[in-house]
Design a protein around this motif. Structure first.
Motif, mmCIF file in Angstrom:
data_model
loop_
_atom_site.group_PDB
_atom_site.id
_atom_site.type_symbol
_atom_site.label_atom_id
_atom_site.label_comp_id
_atom_site.label_asym_id
_atom_site.label_seq_id
_atom_site.Cartn_x
_atom_site.Cartn_y
_atom_site.Cartn_z
ATOM 1 N N LEU A 101 0.817 -1.207 0.000
ATOM 2 C CA LEU A 101 0.000 0.000 0.000
ATOM 3 C C LEU A 101 0.852 1.258 0.000
ATOM 4 C CD1 LEU A 101 -2.468 -1.112 2.811
ATOM 5 C CD2 LEU A 101 -2.898 -1.156 0.353
ATOM 6 N N LYS A 102 0.303 2.329 -0.562
ATOM 7 C CA LYS A 102 0.910 3.658 -0.510
ATOM 8 C C LYS A 102 0.000 4.509 0.364
ATOM 9 C CE LYS A 102 0.794 4.049 -4.976
ATOM 10 N NZ LYS A 102 0.902 4.588 -6.340
ATOM 11 N N THR A 103 0.444 4.775 1.582
ATOM 12 C CA THR A 103 -0.364 5.565 2.510
ATOM 13 C C THR A 103 0.507 6.613 3.177
ATOM 14 O OG1 THR A 103 0.023 4.057 4.366
ATOM 15 C CG2 THR A 103 -1.900 3.600 2.967
ATOM 16 N N GLU A 104 -0.144 7.568 3.799
ATOM 17 C CA GLU A 104 0.555 8.625 4.504
ATOM 18 C C GLU A 104 0.919 8.237 5.933
ATOM 19 O OE1 GLU A 104 1.699 11.466 3.178
ATOM 20 O OE2 GLU A 104 0.964 10.692 1.262
ATOM 21 N N SER A 105 0.266 7.182 6.453
ATOM 22 C CA SER A 105 0.524 6.787 7.833
ATOM 23 C C SER A 105 0.225 5.307 8.024
ATOM 24 C CB SER A 105 -0.347 7.596 8.797
ATOM 25 O OG SER A 105 -1.707 7.251 8.634
ATOM 26 N N ARG A 106 0.760 4.763 9.099
ATOM 27 C CA ARG A 106 0.454 3.379 9.467
ATOM 28 C C ARG A 106 -1.031 3.240 9.792
ATOM 29 N NH1 ARG A 106 3.546 -1.004 11.346
ATOM 30 N NH2 ARG A 106 2.250 -2.524 12.401
ATOM 31 N N GLU A 107 -1.603 4.259 10.434
ATOM 32 C CA GLU A 107 -3.020 4.225 10.791
ATOM 33 C C GLU A 107 -3.897 4.113 9.542
ATOM 34 O OE1 GLU A 107 -0.611 5.598 13.953
ATOM 35 O OE2 GLU A 107 -0.839 6.555 12.009
ATOM 36 N N GLU A 108 -3.539 4.831 8.492
ATOM 37 C CA GLU A 108 -4.294 4.745 7.242
ATOM 38 C C GLU A 108 -4.186 3.341 6.651
ATOM 39 O OE1 GLU A 108 -4.664 6.864 2.845
ATOM 40 O OE2 GLU A 108 -2.999 7.415 4.155
ATOM 41 N N ALA A 109 -3.000 2.773 6.689
ATOM 42 C CA ALA A 109 -2.810 1.403 6.188
ATOM 43 C C ALA A 109 -3.637 0.408 6.995
ATOM 44 C CB ALA A 109 -1.333 1.028 6.238
ATOM 45 N N GLU A 110 -3.652 0.586 8.315
ATOM 46 C CA GLU A 110 -4.429 -0.312 9.168
ATOM 47 C C GLU A 110 -5.923 -0.197 8.877
ATOM 48 O OE1 GLU A 110 -3.089 0.795 13.065
ATOM 49 O OE2 GLU A 110 -1.305 -0.486 12.905
ATOM 50 N N GLU A 111 -6.403 1.017 8.618
ATOM 51 C CA GLU A 111 -7.820 1.203 8.296
ATOM 52 C C GLU A 111 -8.163 0.527 6.962
ATOM 53 O OE1 GLU A 111 -11.676 1.817 8.287
ATOM 54 O OE2 GLU A 111 -10.369 2.093 10.006
ATOM 55 N N ILE A 112 -7.278 0.627 5.990
ATOM 56 C CA ILE A 112 -7.496 -0.060 4.715
ATOM 57 C C ILE A 112 -7.592 -1.562 4.945
ATOM 58 C CG2 ILE A 112 -6.386 -0.658 2.513
ATOM 59 C CD1 ILE A 112 -5.435 2.291 2.397
#
Length: 92
Positions: free
Chosen positions: A52-63
Motif C-alpha cells: 500500500l501507498k499511505t501517509e501513515s500506518r493508521e491509514e494502512a491499518e484502516e485499509i
C-alpha cells in the motif's frame, strides 16, 4: 506491506465476497493507495499480499480493516511492515 493469512472459514468464501474483495482492490488502486497486490499459491495458510501507498500506518491499518474478506473473517491481515521504496512517499 500487508500479508494476508487464510482463516478457518476461508474455504467457505462466497462469490459475493470475492466480488466485493475485487471491487475493493480496484477502488484502492483508483485512489492511488495500492502499489501492487497478488495471490500466494503453494504457501499453506497464506492468501496474498498488498503493498500500500499511505501517509501513515493508521491509514494502512484502516485499509486492512475495511477489506471485505477481513471484515467477513475469511482472511486475517497478519503482518504489516513499513518500508520506503526510495521515493518521498512512505509505503506501509
Amino acid at each position: 506491506m500487508v500479508m494476508l493469512e487464510k482463516s478457518m472459514t476461508y474455504n467457505r468464501v462466497t462469490k459475493k465476497a470475492i466480488t466485493e474483495h475485487v471491487e475493493n482492490i480496484r477502488r484502492r488502486d483508483d485512489e492511488g493507495k495500492l502499489e501492487i497486490c497478488g495471490v500466494f499459491k503453494g504457501y499453506p495458510g497464506m492468501a496474498g499480499i498488498y503493498i500500500l501507498k499511505t501517509e501513515s500506518r493508521e491509514e494502512a491499518e484502516e485499509i486492512c480493516r475495511s477489506e471485505p474478506l477481513v471484515m467477513g473473517k475469511q482472511l486475517f491481515a497478519v503482518t504489516q511492515h513499513r518500508f520506503n521504496a526510495g521515493r518521498k512517499v512512505k509505503i506501509y
